[in-house]
Design a protein around this motif. Structure first.
Motif, mmCIF file in Angstrom:
data_model
loop_
_atom_site.group_PDB
_atom_site.id
_atom_site.type_symbol
_atom_site.label_atom_id
_atom_site.label_comp_id
_atom_site.label_asym_id
_atom_site.label_seq_id
_atom_site.Cartn_x
_atom_site.Cartn_y
_atom_site.Cartn_z
ATOM 1 N N THR A 108 1.282 4.254 -25.953
ATOM 2 C CA THR A 108 0.302 5.073 -25.253
ATOM 3 C C THR A 108 0.143 4.556 -23.833
ATOM 4 O O THR A 108 -0.162 3.375 -23.630
ATOM 5 C CB THR A 108 -1.062 5.035 -25.964
ATOM 6 N N ASP A 109 0.368 5.425 -22.859
ATOM 7 C CA ASP A 109 0.239 5.030 -21.459
ATOM 8 C C ASP A 109 -1.236 5.088 -21.072
ATOM 9 O O ASP A 109 -1.785 6.158 -20.825
ATOM 10 C CB ASP A 109 1.063 5.954 -20.563
ATOM 11 N N ASP A 110 -1.885 3.934 -21.001
ATOM 12 C CA ASP A 110 -3.302 3.897 -20.656
ATOM 13 C C ASP A 110 -3.559 4.158 -19.183
ATOM 14 O O ASP A 110 -4.714 4.309 -18.779
ATOM 15 C CB ASP A 110 -3.898 2.548 -21.062
ATOM 16 N N PHE A 111 -2.507 4.184 -18.364
ATOM 17 C CA PHE A 111 -2.664 4.500 -16.950
ATOM 18 C C PHE A 111 -2.434 5.990 -16.666
ATOM 19 O O PHE A 111 -2.536 6.426 -15.519
ATOM 20 C CB PHE A 111 -1.694 3.680 -16.098
ATOM 21 N N LEU A 112 -2.114 6.752 -17.702
ATOM 22 C CA LEU A 112 -1.850 8.183 -17.517
ATOM 23 C C LEU A 112 -3.077 8.880 -16.935
ATOM 24 O O LEU A 112 -4.198 8.686 -17.400
ATOM 25 C CB LEU A 112 -1.483 8.814 -18.859
ATOM 26 N N GLY A 113 -2.847 9.670 -15.896
ATOM 27 C CA GLY A 113 -3.942 10.422 -15.290
ATOM 28 C C GLY A 113 -4.763 9.634 -14.289
ATOM 29 O O GLY A 113 -5.804 10.102 -13.839
ATOM 30 N N THR A 114 -4.303 8.437 -13.928
ATOM 31 C CA THR A 114 -5.011 7.663 -12.909
ATOM 32 C C THR A 114 -4.189 7.610 -11.622
ATOM 33 O O THR A 114 -2.981 7.828 -11.623
ATOM 34 C CB THR A 114 -5.305 6.232 -13.388
ATOM 35 N N ASN A 115 -4.856 7.298 -10.533
ATOM 36 C CA ASN A 115 -4.219 7.273 -9.223
ATOM 37 C C ASN A 115 -4.292 5.887 -8.594
ATOM 38 O O ASN A 115 -5.075 5.024 -9.017
ATOM 39 C CB ASN A 115 -4.894 8.272 -8.276
ATOM 40 N N VAL A 116 -3.476 5.688 -7.582
ATOM 41 C CA VAL A 116 -3.497 4.488 -6.748
ATOM 42 C C VAL A 116 -3.411 4.921 -5.292
ATOM 43 O O VAL A 116 -3.094 6.069 -4.984
ATOM 44 C CB VAL A 116 -2.316 3.544 -7.073
ATOM 45 N N LEU A 117 -3.694 4.002 -4.397
ATOM 46 C CA LEU A 117 -3.431 4.220 -2.987
ATOM 47 C C LEU A 117 -2.120 3.527 -2.645
ATOM 48 O O LEU A 117 -1.962 2.330 -2.892
ATOM 49 C CB LEU A 117 -4.570 3.663 -2.127
ATOM 50 N N SER A 118 -1.176 4.289 -2.097
ATOM 51 C CA SER A 118 0.180 3.791 -1.865
ATOM 52 C C SER A 118 0.479 3.654 -0.376
ATOM 53 O O SER A 118 0.085 4.500 0.435
ATOM 54 C CB SER A 118 1.217 4.748 -2.473
ATOM 55 N N ILE A 119 1.184 2.579 -0.057
ATOM 56 C CA ILE A 119 1.767 2.387 1.269
ATOM 57 C C ILE A 119 3.274 2.294 1.064
ATOM 58 O O ILE A 119 3.745 1.447 0.293
ATOM 59 C CB ILE A 119 1.242 1.105 1.931
ATOM 60 N N VAL A 120 4.023 3.185 1.706
ATOM 61 C CA VAL A 120 5.471 3.256 1.513
ATOM 62 C C VAL A 120 6.159 3.157 2.873
ATOM 63 O O VAL A 120 5.799 3.869 3.808
ATOM 64 C CB VAL A 120 5.885 4.567 0.819
ATOM 65 N N VAL A 121 7.137 2.254 2.964
ATOM 66 C CA VAL A 121 7.904 2.082 4.201
ATOM 67 C C VAL A 121 9.382 2.040 3.840
ATOM 68 O O VAL A 121 9.786 1.266 2.966
ATOM 69 C CB VAL A 121 7.525 0.778 4.928
ATOM 70 N N GLU A 122 10.186 2.877 4.476
ATOM 71 C CA GLU A 122 11.643 2.852 4.293
ATOM 72 C C GLU A 122 12.270 2.323 5.569
ATOM 73 O O GLU A 122 12.082 2.893 6.647
ATOM 74 C CB GLU A 122 12.198 4.231 3.954
ATOM 75 N N VAL A 123 13.021 1.218 5.438
ATOM 76 C CA VAL A 123 13.494 0.467 6.602
ATOM 77 C C VAL A 123 15.012 0.328 6.568
ATOM 78 O O VAL A 123 15.579 -0.012 5.515
ATOM 79 C CB VAL A 123 12.865 -0.946 6.620
ATOM 80 N N PRO A 124 15.697 0.569 7.686
ATOM 81 C CA PRO A 124 17.134 0.274 7.732
ATOM 82 C C PRO A 124 17.383 -1.212 7.445
ATOM 83 O O PRO A 124 16.683 -2.078 7.958
ATOM 84 C CB PRO A 124 17.522 0.640 9.178
ATOM 85 N N ASN A 125 18.372 -1.488 6.624
ATOM 86 C CA ASN A 125 18.666 -2.877 6.269
ATOM 87 C C ASN A 125 19.013 -3.736 7.474
ATOM 88 O O ASN A 125 18.826 -4.963 7.450
ATOM 89 C CB ASN A 125 19.806 -2.927 5.245
ATOM 90 N N THR A 126 19.485 -3.105 8.534
ATOM 91 C CA THR A 126 19.840 -3.860 9.741
ATOM 92 C C THR A 126 18.620 -4.507 10.392
ATOM 93 O O THR A 126 18.763 -5.429 11.207
ATOM 94 C CB THR A 126 20.527 -2.946 10.759
ATOM 95 N N LEU A 127 17.412 -4.039 10.029
ATOM 96 C CA LEU A 127 16.182 -4.590 10.608
ATOM 97 C C LEU A 127 15.549 -5.658 9.725
ATOM 98 O O LEU A 127 14.499 -6.212 10.085
ATOM 99 C CB LEU A 127 15.164 -3.465 10.857
ATOM 100 N N LEU A 128 16.165 -5.938 8.577
ATOM 101 C CA LEU A 128 15.533 -6.817 7.594
ATOM 102 C C LEU A 128 16.062 -8.240 7.609
ATOM 103 O O LEU A 128 15.699 -9.044 6.745
ATOM 104 C CB LEU A 128 15.694 -6.216 6.187
ATOM 105 N N GLY A 129 16.913 -8.582 8.549
ATOM 106 C CA GLY A 129 17.410 -9.946 8.642
ATOM 107 C C GLY A 129 18.512 -10.224 7.636
ATOM 108 O O GLY A 129 19.110 -9.321 7.055
ATOM 109 N N GLY A 130 18.773 -11.512 7.401
ATOM 110 C CA GLY A 130 19.888 -11.910 6.553
ATOM 111 C C GLY A 130 19.547 -11.973 5.083
ATOM 112 O O GLY A 130 18.429 -11.676 4.654
ATOM 113 N N THR A 131 20.538 -12.373 4.282
ATOM 114 C CA THR A 131 20.382 -12.540 2.843
ATOM 115 C C THR A 131 20.956 -13.893 2.442
ATOM 116 O O THR A 131 21.574 -14.586 3.249
ATOM 117 C CB THR A 131 21.103 -11.424 2.071
ATOM 118 N N PHE A 132 20.748 -14.266 1.168
ATOM 119 C CA PHE A 132 21.290 -15.523 0.656
ATOM 120 C C PHE A 132 21.802 -15.289 -0.762
ATOM 121 O O PHE A 132 21.503 -14.266 -1.385
ATOM 122 C CB PHE A 132 20.233 -16.632 0.693
#
Length: 226
Positions: free
Chosen positions: A181-205
């Motif tokens: 049973t999904d106890d979160f069904l029918g509830t909301n959140v406040l969302s912040i969404v950012v889509e960023v080109p990987n070239t702006l995210l620096g390096g990886t390891f």
């Protein structure tokens, strides 16, 4: 740097480029408050050269109820490019007068518990905060933005989970029912969404597990102005 006198009051750490995690009302100091982080998601965008970051706050909101971002709370997405658990880049979001303002990604002047906002950073964006079903988005410098009320995407049988923890579950083998049973069904959140080109995210390891996959660390913090 513009000093904002902010300190951390909630956060969640995860490793890798593709991740998701949730924490609804678990932290006593922020439970039910405007800085309560419920979910953090990071995943490859529809354009595989982009990464999407999602930070959700203020969980278990009732549809139709008045909900708004707190103008005294900064939401900060941190990126660690070297694996030392210290942020090398930050993406910051803070609301003012029904608009969410974004700063970065850029190298922060301070790391850890305290933050500043560099309002002269090269990458600046803003978007009108969405309050209804229709989503308002904006794009600047190749970065896309959204902020507003959304349906909670997280599925969790919370009541059954509590029964399992308490040892009172009546499900097979003392676990969860199928389907749950999904106890979160029918509830909301406040969302912040950012889509960023990987070239702006620096390096990886290299992934710490030795998988040969290149990753970066990312986590979200909510910081309140003092």
């Amino acid at each position: 740097m513009k000093k904002t006198n902010l300190f951390i009051i909630g956060g969640l750490l995860s490793i890798g480029i593709v991740l998701m995690a949730a924490d609804h009302l678990d932290a006593p100091s922020v439970a039910g408050g405007t800085a309560d982080i419920t979910d953090v998601y990071a995943f490859e965008g529809a354009n595989p050269d982009n990464t999407v970051f999602v930070a959700n706050v203020q969980g278990l909101l009732t549809p139709g109820a008045t909900a708004q971002f707190d103008e005294n709370v900064l939401v900060e997405i941190n990126i660690d490019n070297t694996g030392d658990q210290v942020e090398d880049l930050v993406l910051q979001a803070i609301p003012r007068d029904d608009v969410m303002y974004f700063f970065g990604p850029y190298a922060p002047g301070t790391t850890g518990l305290n933050s500043t906002i560099d309002d002269k950073t090269e990458y600046l964006g803003q978007v009108a905060i969405s309050t209804g079903a229709n989503a308002t988005t904006a794009t600047a410098n190749g970065i896309s933005y959204f902020a507003g009320l959304r349906k909670d995407p997280f599925f969790f049988a919370f009541s059954e989970f509590n029964q399992v923890i308490a040892g009172t579950s009546t499900a097979p083998a003392g676990g969860f029912n199928d389907p749950g049973t999904d106890d979160f069904l029918g509830t909301n959140v406040l969302s912040i969404v950012v889509e960023v080109p990987n070239t702006l995210l620096g390096g990886t390891f290299d992934h710490p597990a030795g998988t040969g996959v290149q990753v970066f660390n990312t986590w979200v913090e909510a910081k309140r102005k003092q």
